[in-house]
Design an enzyme around this catalytic site. Sequence first.
Site, PDB file in Angstrom:
ATOM      1  NE  ARG A 113      16.275  23.614  68.169  1.00 49.53           N
ATOM      2  CZ  ARG A 113      17.082  24.443  68.821  1.00 49.53           C
ATOM      3  NH1 ARG A 113      16.761  25.734  68.924  1.00 49.53           N
ATOM      4  NH2 ARG A 113      18.195  24.009  69.383  1.00 49.53           N
ATOM      5  CG  ASP A 130      15.774  33.996  77.490  1.00 52.29           C
ATOM      6  OD1 ASP A 130      16.970  33.708  77.709  1.00 52.29           O
ATOM      7  OD2 ASP A 130      15.178  33.633  76.453  1.00 52.29           O
TER       8      ASP A 130
END
Length: 282
Positions: free
Chosen positions: A42, A144
């Site tokens: 990632r 979030d």
Amino acid sequence: MSNISEREFDYADADFARVKAIIYRKAGINLGDSKKQLVYSRLARRLRALQFNNFDEYLAYLEHNKNEQQEFINALTTNLTAFFREAHHFPILADYARNRKASAGKLRVWCAAASTGEEPYSIAMTLVEAYGTYTPPVEIIASDIDSSVLAFAAQAIYSLERLDALSLEQKKQFFLRGKGKNSGSAKVIDKLRELIEFRQINLLDRDWGLGAGFDVIFCRNVMIYFDKPTQLQLLERMVRLLKPEGLYIAGHSESFSHASHLVKLVGKTTYRLVDTSAGERQ
């Protein structure tokens, strides 16, 4: 061991240890050793985008660049979601709404891990159906830590495949099917979208800016990323925001047996407050 020699960037145990320390400090996420390769894959995208030669350079840059710290968090957070995921919770929400006194004012819901929006839109659909109106007396806050998924959620456009869990009636009632270049996708209708306020919130922040008086908090499959002390600290802060008869809804892989002084189980991964001053609230 062959994977290590084939890596594009040098990636030592010390680099992984630094990543773990930073993500824990910034977001409270407790990365296990099994995530070492996931972290590499990632973050390697960020190294390429910024044209760094190694993790040491990138992590030094990260410490002093606030914008990149958000990209770092976005890269390492997992956003697995679906419409009406863990479907047993939504009839519980509908029953709560129907049994609530009209004089109680707006029903307030916090969805604490909105991801790409499927969960808060599922909540909104449930409440529209429960109240029988597109303008139910509700306030839904969806938050979030990941800014990129919140932007996606606010756009409210989904591929038709992502709507598979919905009934035909729900698809017709709550979505507009795309045409021409937008074929293969559907957009949430404005009336549903307007019921939700999207906010970026890091659960480790001292002030969430929410205020108390929530009827329901959805915080599903979030606590699993934190260690036990952080879980307990966050749960204690969250339940303080609930009304006395409010509901805290957790994910299927989460248990709060270690927090029996705070909450009691009243349904499948559904909790209510324990009154620490005068015994349990019934």
